[in-house]
Design an enzyme around this catalytic site. Structure first.
Site, PDB file in Angstrom:
ATOM      1  CD  GLN A   1       7.073  -4.135   0.154  1.00  0.00           C
ATOM      2  OE1 GLN A   1       7.711  -3.432  -0.817  1.00  0.00           O
ATOM      3  NE2 GLN A   1       7.701  -5.122   0.553  1.00  0.00           N
TER       4      GLN A   1
ATOM      5  CB  CYS B   1       3.665   3.393  -4.304  1.00  0.00           C
ATOM      6  SG  CYS B   1       4.097   4.860  -5.013  1.00  0.00           S
ATOM      7  CD  GLU B   2      -0.208   5.922   1.166  1.00  0.00           C
ATOM      8  OE1 GLU B   2      -1.290   5.425   1.329  1.00  0.00           O
ATOM      9  OE2 GLU B   2       0.508   6.561   2.210  1.00  0.00           O
ATOM     10  CG  HIS B   3       4.545   7.770  -1.078  1.00  0.00           C
ATOM     11  ND1 HIS B   3       5.448   7.019  -0.421  1.00  0.00           N
ATOM     12  CD2 HIS B   3       3.843   8.145   0.082  1.00  0.00           C
ATOM     13  CE1 HIS B   3       5.076   6.972   0.885  1.00  0.00           C
ATOM     14  NE2 HIS B   3       4.077   7.631   1.179  1.00  0.00           N
ATOM     15  CG  HIS B   4       5.973   8.318  -6.393  1.00  0.00           C
ATOM     16  ND1 HIS B   4       6.507   7.436  -5.491  1.00  0.00           N
ATOM     17  CD2 HIS B   4       6.595   9.264  -6.338  1.00  0.00           C
ATOM     18  CE1 HIS B   4       7.463   8.218  -4.875  1.00  0.00           C
ATOM     19  NE2 HIS B   4       7.708   9.344  -5.514  1.00  0.00           N
TER      20      HIS B   4
ATOM     21  CB  CYS C   1       7.843   5.082  -7.517  1.00  0.00           C
ATOM     22  SG  CYS C   1       7.894   4.150  -5.767  1.00  0.00           S
TER      23      CYS C   1
ATOM     24  CG  HIS D   1       8.334  -0.133  -4.506  1.00  0.00           C
ATOM     25  ND1 HIS D   1       7.192   0.289  -3.818  1.00  0.00           N
ATOM     26  CD2 HIS D   1       8.724  -1.524  -3.717  1.00  0.00           C
ATOM     27  CE1 HIS D   1       7.032  -0.502  -2.735  1.00  0.00           C
ATOM     28  NE2 HIS D   1       7.746  -1.527  -2.640  1.00  0.00           N
TER      29      HIS D   1
END
Ligand code: ZN
Length: 210
Positions: free
Chosen positions: A137, A96-99, A167, A165
């Site tokens: 996603q 995931c690009e956020h975490h 995260c 996920h």
């Protein structure tokens, strides 16, 4: 499409705030990070870690260096078949690009040809090109559908991803059993009947042993 702009902006601002890190090797940055986490990067167990992390990250994001068009080249065939083609239970692992934490699960891909089909073994490879990048996603789902649409212009494409996920599972709300389902429907898959046929075929227990 605002995405290329956002990407180039991000690269741009990263150079603007460069405080000399661009000169540092990836391994030096990872060693520094280990120290900041409260570790001693010089202890025996961590000595080779920066090298391993660098390799691992390169592997997990290798999709940036792969081109979907190239992967499908030589695997597109003229064929009159016009029933639904489904490849289901394709395993995916992405970040995931956020975490920058993994999300993983299954992808189901379907399309109804219009004169051309894709060699079946290429579909999981196509999925991997997009999964092996920093992702969300929703975008991953859409990119797979768009790539197939672009490659063979079928009557329609449907993609469903069910993923968990880390995260969400390891931090924050710790919803350990929740999974996220996303779908992208193009062309005739927007029609209720086709969509329902796809979804019911995907939900049938397969022969994949899962
Ligand atoms: Zn995340």
């Amino acid at each position: 499409m605002s995405q290329p702009l956002a990407v180039s902006k991000a690269i741009h601002s990263a150079t603007e705030i460069d405080d000399g890190l661009s000169e540092a090797s990836t391994q030096a940055i990872i060693r520094e990070l280990l120290g900041r986490l409260g570790e001693n990067p010089s202890r025996e167990g961590l000595l080779a870690t920066p090298g391993r992390v660098e390799k691992s990250l390169a592997y997990l994001t290798r999709g940036y260096n792969e081109n979907p068009t190239e992967i499908l080249r030589g695997a597109l065939f003229d064929e009159d078949y016009d029933e639904m083609v489904i490849v289901k239970d394709i395993e995916i692992f992405s970040l995931c690009e956020h975490h920058m934490l993994p999300f993983f699960g299954k992808v189901h891909v379907a399309y109804i040809p219009k004169g051309k089909v894709i060699g079946l073994s290429k579909i999981p490879r196509l999925v991997d090109v997009f999964a092996r990048r920093l992702q969300i996603q929703e975008r991953l789902t859409r990119q797979i559908a768009d790539a197939i649409q672009h490659a063979i212009e079928p009557q329609g494409v449907g993609v469903v991803i069910e993923a968990r996920h880390l995260c969400m599972m390891m931090r924050g709300i710790e919803k350990q059993h929740s999974s996220t389902v996303t779908s992208a429907m193009v062309g005739c898959f927007r029609q209720k009947e086709t969509r329902l046929e796809f979804l019911s075929l995907v939900q049938q227990p397969g022969t994949s042993g899962m």
